[in-house]
Design an enzyme around this catalytic site. Structure first.
Site, PDB file in Angstrom:
ATOM      1  N   TRP A  61       0.907  -1.168  -0.158  1.00 23.82           N
ATOM      2  CA  TRP A  61       0.051   0.070   0.065  1.00 23.82           C
ATOM      3  C   TRP A  61       0.886   1.424   0.043  1.00 23.82           C
ATOM      4  CZ3 TRP A  61      -2.970   1.141   5.079  1.00 23.82           C
ATOM      5  CH2 TRP A  61      -2.171   0.713   6.410  1.00 23.82           C
ATOM      6  N   HIS A  73      -9.821  15.922 -13.267  1.00 24.97           N
ATOM      7  CA  HIS A  73     -10.314  16.523 -12.021  1.00 24.97           C
ATOM      8  C   HIS A  73     -11.654  17.524 -12.341  1.00 24.97           C
ATOM      9  CE1 HIS A  73      -7.805  20.003 -12.976  1.00 24.97           C
ATOM     10  NE2 HIS A  73      -8.696  20.759 -12.184  1.00 24.97           N
ATOM     11  N   HIS A  79     -14.232  26.766  -6.019  1.00 20.07           N
ATOM     12  CA  HIS A  79     -12.750  26.903  -6.630  1.00 20.07           C
ATOM     13  C   HIS A  79     -12.569  28.308  -7.041  1.00 20.07           C
ATOM     14  CE1 HIS A  79      -9.096  26.155  -8.593  1.00 20.07           C
ATOM     15  NE2 HIS A  79      -9.633  26.337  -9.607  1.00 20.07           N
ATOM     16  N   HIS A 207     -13.568  29.908 -15.573  1.00 17.41           N
ATOM     17  CA  HIS A 207     -13.702  29.890 -14.016  1.00 17.41           C
ATOM     18  C   HIS A 207     -14.649  30.562 -13.617  1.00 17.41           C
ATOM     19  CE1 HIS A 207     -10.216  27.394 -14.924  1.00 17.41           C
ATOM     20  NE2 HIS A 207     -10.262  26.814 -13.568  1.00 17.41           N
TER      21      HIS A 207
HETATM   22 MN    MN Z   1      -9.402  22.833 -11.537  1.00 13.66          MN
END
Ligand code: MN
Length: 257
Positions: A61, A73, A79, A207
Site C-alpha cells: 500500500w 479532475h 474553487h 472559471h
Molecule cells: Mn481545476
C-alpha cells in the site's frame, strides 16, 4: 426487465460501451504552473508504506500526495472567488455526477491555432446540426489536446508570452453560465480556460462565469474522440473532500453502439 438490469446486460453484450475519459495519475501527469507570486499545486506522487516486506509482509500500500486540481479532475463552484459561497466538492449532489453529454469537436481549429477560442456562434452552429445542448448535461469541448497529455511541456505549450492552449471567449463563458442549460464544461486541457485567459477581461472567464453560476468544470479528459456528438452519458466521480475546491476524479462515458 428493470432499467438497471437492461443496462448491465447491454454493457455485458457490448451494446453499451464504457469509455475511460481519465488520464492516468502518476508523477508525470501534467499540472498547471502559475507564475510568481502565485502558489502552485503538487504533482502527484506515491509514498510506499510497505510492499510484502518487513514493513508489511503480506500487503502492499501507498500514501499519495496530489493537488485537488491534478490530472483529470472536477472543479467545484467554490474553487473560484465568484463561487465562494456555493458548493464545495463534497456538496455536489451525486445525482449531478451522472449526466448526459454533448461532444463538440474543434480539433481542426485548435491544431491550426493553439489559442483557438470557442464562441457562442460555434455552439449555435453545432446545435443547428445536432440539436440543443442537453439540459443538465456536460458540454465536452474536444480540441485534440489529449494527444499532448503525456508531456508536460507539450501539454502546457508555454512560450515567453505564456501558455497557448485552446479555451473560450469571455462572451461564450457568460453565455454558457447564464443562458445554456448545461451543468458544466469538460475539456482536454489543463484547465477549463484558455492558456491566455490570464490576459482576458475578466481574467479566466470560464472559471469566473461558470463556477460563479454554480456550474462545474472537468479537465484533462481523454478519449472524447470516441464519443458521439449527442447520446453519451458521463459518470464523473470526484472524491468528497470536505470543504475541497475540487478533486481528481474518474470520468467514464457510457456510449450506445
Ligand atoms: Mn481545476
Amino acid at each position: 426487465m428493470s432499467v438497471l438490469n437492461a443496462l448491465i446486460d447491454a454493457i455485458g453484450a457490448e451494446r453499451v460501451e464504457v469509455i475511460d475519459l481519465t488520464a492516468p495519475l502518476n508523477a508525470a501527469t501534467p499540472v498547471i504552473r502559475l507564475p510568481a507570486p502565485f502558489g502552485n499545486t503538487a504533482s502527484f506522487s506515491l509514498d510506499e508504506i510497505s510492499r510484502y516486506d518487513e514493513r508489511g509482509p503480506a500487503w502492499y500500500w501507498n500514501d499519495f500526495r496530489t493537488g485537488e486540481h491534478t490530472g483529470t479532475h472536477f472543479d467545484a463552484p467554490v474553487h473560484w472567488v465568484t463561487g465562494r459561497d456555493l458548493e464545495d466538492v463534497a456538496q455536489v449532489p451525486v445525482s449531478r455526477l451522472i449526466a448526459p453529454a454533448a461532444m463538440l469537436d474543434f480539433t481542426g481549429q485548435a491544431a491550426a491555432d493553439p489559442d483557438f477560442l470557442l464562441e457562442v456562434d460555434h455552439i449555435r452552429q453545432w446545435e443547428s446540426e445536432h440539436g440543443p445542448l442537453p439540459d443538465g448535461g456536460w458540454l465536452l469541448y474536444r480540441t485534440g489536446w489529449d494527444a499532448r497529455s503525456d508531456d508536460q511541456d507539450e501539454f502546457l505549450n508555454a512560450s515567453q508570452t505564456g501558455p497557448h492552449t485552446p479555451g473560450m471567449s469571455v462572451e461564450c463563458a457568460r453565455w454558457l453560465a447564464r443562458e445554456a442549460p448545461v451543468l458544466g464544461i469538460g475539456v482536454e486541457t489543463v484547465g477549463t480556460d484558455a492558456g491566455a485567459a490570464h490576459s482576458f477581461d475578466p481574467p479566466f472567464p470560464c472559471h469566473s462565469s461558470l463556477l460563479g453560476a454554480g456550474k462545474y468544470g472537468l479537465t484533462q479528459l481523454r478519449n472524447l474522440a470516441r464519443l458521439p456528438p449527442l447520446g453519451a452519458v458521463v459518470i464523473a466521480g470526484p472524491l468528497p473532500i470536505t470543504g475541497g475546491s475540487g478533486s481528481p476524479c474518474r470520468a467514464l462515458a457510457l456510449v450506445e453502439s
